[in-house]
Design an enzyme around this catalytic site. Sequence first.
Site, mmCIF file in Angstrom:
data_model
loop_
_atom_site.group_PDB
_atom_site.id
_atom_site.type_symbol
_atom_site.label_atom_id
_atom_site.label_comp_id
_atom_site.label_asym_id
_atom_site.label_seq_id
_atom_site.Cartn_x
_atom_site.Cartn_y
_atom_site.Cartn_z
ATOM 1 C CG LEU A 133 -38.276 -50.676 54.560
ATOM 2 C CD1 LEU A 133 -37.367 -51.885 54.380
ATOM 3 C CD2 LEU A 133 -39.319 -50.620 53.446
ATOM 4 C CG HIS A 134 -33.874 -49.281 59.359
ATOM 5 N ND1 HIS A 134 -34.559 -50.350 59.912
ATOM 6 C CD2 HIS A 134 -32.581 -49.393 59.817
ATOM 7 C CE1 HIS A 134 -33.743 -51.060 60.673
ATOM 8 N NE2 HIS A 134 -32.541 -50.521 60.627
ATOM 9 C CE1 TYR A 135 -32.191 -51.042 51.278
ATOM 10 C CE2 TYR A 135 -34.265 -50.157 52.100
ATOM 11 C CZ TYR A 135 -33.578 -51.041 51.291
ATOM 12 O OH TYR A 135 -34.275 -51.927 50.501
#
Length: 335
Positions: A179-181
């Site tokens: 999970l990453h932005y």
Amino acid sequence: MFTYSDYNLTKEWSGDLEVHPRTEFSNMLRYKWDQLHDDSNVFRYKLGNIRERIIDKKTRYLLQLNPDRGSNRRSPEEIANLNQPFNTSKFNFTKVSPQEIMFDLVDEQNATDLHRVIVNVSPISRYHSLLCPSVNKCLPQVATKESLKLAIDMFFLFQDRDLRIGFNSLCAMASVNHLHYHLLMENNTLPVEIAKCNHIKGPLYIFDDSYPAPGFCFQIKHKHSIPQLAEDVHKLVRYLHENNVPYNILVTRGQGMGWEGTDEIVRVVVWPRRGSYVVKLLGAFNVAVCELSGWFPVYNDDDFENLRTEDIEIEIKKWRPEAFDILCQEIKSLF
């Protein structure tokens, strides 16, 4: 390690960008990024002055030449489907070197979650970084309600006109299943920020037919609306995920939709799209969140000099989801 309150998240943002210079948080990220870029070997390549051009005054598509990203980035993970589980044996953000970590952020309301901001070692442009929500939980690349709220919180926290926050789902050009932005800085106005929208229902808007990448749009002006906005966006994203529709998300500033006298608000855009199951250079550019917003990193001089509006829109339209009108009616029923 910092808490939200260290950076004054509770301060109301009025929307008047002239009276809100960059926050300490934004200045700190820029300083640390510059320091790592200039004085270490963390990055896979160094960024000089990136050449850029705007194709025409009407569309305002932004091209930026970055040949190193095309040849020197980390090999993307092979992605088979939207429900691919996290795999500890693959590269993930718990395996980055300590030098890549710029800072950690803890929500005082949920101190068990460790949110980490790291440099992107293969940057699209200067200050390109990654927000890794709940990095210690090793979550797959699926936009959760909690991570959406964190991303919007951080957008208000920065109070920096150049900031955009992007998300690529699995099968929508995500290259790491953790999970990453993406935290991206760009001083040009992007086409998506001035794209015209039509109201659908409740908080939901949709781009009109003049924009080549159909997508859904939400807007927010004040930070007290963040929890409801995160709930609304997640409702849409969850539907897409459950129906096996890949998606890209952008948090940016843009023209208000239906609020008279409001020149600029925060837009959250969700693009459903056709899936791409192998992350590789498919043409002059790949179509991920930047490209859907009208910002095109390209990797060779010929494409940089010769790409035209019609070339770009032909490629963008290839990734439109099937039966978008039907999908739109199904999404409308959620609100």
